[in-house]
Design a protein around this motif. Structure first.
Motif, short mmCIF file in Angstrom:
data_model
loop_
_atom_site.label_atom_id
_atom_site.label_comp_id
_atom_site.label_asym_id
_atom_site.label_seq_id
_atom_site.Cartn_x
_atom_site.Cartn_y
_atom_site.Cartn_z
N HIS A 88 -3.61 -1.34 22.25
CA HIS A 88 -3.25 -1.25 23.66
C HIS A 88 -1.78 -1.55 23.82
N SER A 89 -1.03 -0.67 24.50
CA SER A 89 0.39 -0.85 24.76
C SER A 89 1.15 -1.00 23.44
N LEU A 90 1.92 -2.08 23.26
CA LEU A 90 2.64 -2.26 22.00
C LEU A 90 1.66 -2.39 20.84
N GLY A 91 0.46 -2.88 21.11
CA GLY A 91 -0.58 -2.92 20.07
C GLY A 91 -0.94 -1.52 19.60
N GLY A 92 -0.83 -0.52 20.52
CA GLY A 92 -1.07 0.86 20.12
C GLY A 92 -0.01 1.34 19.16
N ALA A 93 1.26 0.99 19.45
CA ALA A 93 2.33 1.35 18.52
C ALA A 93 2.14 0.66 17.18
N ALA A 94 1.66 -0.57 17.23
CA ALA A 94 1.47 -1.34 15.99
C ALA A 94 0.38 -0.73 15.10
N VAL A 95 -0.72 -0.25 15.69
CA VAL A 95 -1.77 0.34 14.85
C VAL A 95 -1.30 1.66 14.26
N LEU A 96 -0.46 2.40 15.00
CA LEU A 96 0.07 3.65 14.45
C LEU A 96 0.97 3.37 13.25
N ALA A 97 1.76 2.29 13.34
CA ALA A 97 2.63 1.93 12.23
C ALA A 97 1.85 1.30 11.08
N ALA A 98 0.82 0.53 11.40
CA ALA A 98 0.05 -0.18 10.38
C ALA A 98 -0.78 0.76 9.52
N ALA A 99 -1.17 1.91 10.07
CA ALA A 99 -2.01 2.84 9.31
C ALA A 99 -1.33 3.26 8.01
N ASP A 100 -0.01 3.47 8.06
CA ASP A 100 0.74 3.86 6.88
C ASP A 100 0.75 2.72 5.85
#
Length: 405
Positions: free
Chosen positions: A107-119
């Motif tokens: 959610h919000s910045l957490g959404g950006a974080a999961v996109l980055a964490a997947a890599d």
């Protein structure tokens, strides 16, 4: 549904606190939820999404990032890179426990974080990724900070206010937020993506969702959260987002091949919580539980609800089949069934009972719908109710044979 408190150890040497929402029945997969900037695992979106996923058989872990909620560490010295590291640590906990690729939700910045964490996590460990109101430009979050950021860059640390709360931010925090190209990260993802965003989001504009969607590769999906605010403070908005994610995720976390689907009868397997169980028929599955007043989670009908339902549904089906065969204008029926444990108090033939065995009863009330039915037709339809197969089984000399394995 049952909630399990867990602790996650990070490579930085501190602990994160988490709540694992477990399905009442069997687990088909696991998900990890990342909350919004300066929020906690108790945010409305975090709780709603986690519990909606659990209702679909997907265990969901929501946790507090470093320095927030009940987690150790200093938020002001962490930054985006630490959020990503926290996500990887939490994901590894789920991967060990459930031994299959997981769903990432942010959610919000957490959404950006999961996109980055997947890599960082490895695409083979990620089943799919969903975001809610995520920014396409991570430094965007700096615009939400009330403070002298240039002074922090020069002096190394300073006081700021974020969302009405005071924090001490470091230069490292700012640099870790600024040094990320999220759209490039998204372009490399090789997993199904779902973007949820409100077109009236006043904090992270809808253009962020457009940029993320364009950068993503297929399969990708978008859901508009029309009328919702950024934090999903309206419970109806949070529930809608949760239901959309749960329905979408079921495609990428399919039913397990080892779940029982019996050729006949039913198979019942213990789930989670004090009384949670899952019932499997040849083509269906559902949950049974007990009310909260009995120590259950009230996530499904009770065993006696199912017993009453067996008689009620069979009664309704039998009456309809009989009326249809006669060509009578029965439009439908309402059947109410209750269970009485001390039926001898209502009877005058208690002497017929076996010694020491209390008399019980299922009390059935039938209402027929159809204004064109004659009195004779109504009487004959009611009479046929006593001939329904479940009624006959319950009143027969029924034995239960048990074998142990």
């Amino acid at each position: 549904m049952p909630t399990e408190k867990i602790t996650i150890a990070t490579d930085a040497g501190h602990e994160l606190t988490g709540s694992l929402e477990l399905p009442t029945g069997l687990v088909r997969g696991a998900a990890l939820f990342a909350h919004c900037f300066t929020c906690t695992k108790q945010s409305r979106a975090a709780v709603s999404v986690a519990r909606a996923l659990a209702q679909e058989g997907i265990a969901c872990l929501r946790f507090d990032f470093t320095g927030l909620g009940g987690s150790d560490g200093e938020f002001g010295r962490a930054g985006f890179a630490t959020d990503v590291a926290d996500l990887v640590a939490a994901a590894e906990e789920l991967l060990v426990r459930f031994a299959q690729p997981i769903l990432l939700v942010g959610h919000s910045l957490g959404g950006a974080a999961v996109l980055a964490a997947a890599d960082d996590l490895g695409f083979d460990k990620v089943a799919a990724i969903a975001t809610i109101g995520a920014p396409s430009d991570v430094p965007h979050v700096l615009q939400r900070i009330d403070g002298d950021l240039e002074a922090i860059r020069k002096e190394g640390e300073g006081e700021v206010t974020i969302g009405g709360r005071d924090f001490a931010l470091s230069r490292d925090f700012l640099e870790r937020v600024e040094n990320i190209d999220l759209l490039e990260e998204v372009g490399r993802l090789k997993r199904p993506l779902l973007f949820l965003h409100s077109p009236t989001d006043a904090i992270v504009g809808i253009e962020n969702a457009s940029a993320l969607f364009r950068a993503a590769k297929h399969p990708k999906s978008f859901v508009s959260l029309e009328g919702a605010d950024h934090l999903l403070l309206d419970e109806a908005d949070a529930r809608f987002a949760a239901s959309m994610i749960a329905a979408w995720a079921s495609r990428y976390l399919p039913l397990r091949d080892d779940w029982p689907m019996p050729a006949k009868g039913v198979v019942v397997k213990t789930g989670h919580g004090k009384f949670g169980t899952e019932v499997h028929t040849r083509t269906h599955r559902f949950i049974a539980d007990e009310p909260k007043s009995y120590g259950g989670d009230d996530s499904g009908p009770t065993p006696y609800d199912l017993l009453n339902a067996a008689l009620g549904t069979c009664t309704a089906m039998t009456m309809k089949m009989y009326a249809d065969g006669k060509g009578w204008p029965l439009e439908g029926a309402t059947v109410e069934v209750t269970h009485e444990r001390k039926h001898q108090d209502e009877c005058d033939h208690v002497e017929a009972m076996e010694e020491g065995r209390p008399m019980q009863a299922l009390v059935r009330r039938i209402e027929l719908h159809g204004g064109k039915l004659s009195d004779d037709q109504r009487s004959r339809i009611i009479a046929i109710a006593d001939k329904c197969p479940v009624h006959r089984t319950l009143e027969s000399d029924l034995h239960v044979h048990t074998t142990g394995v």
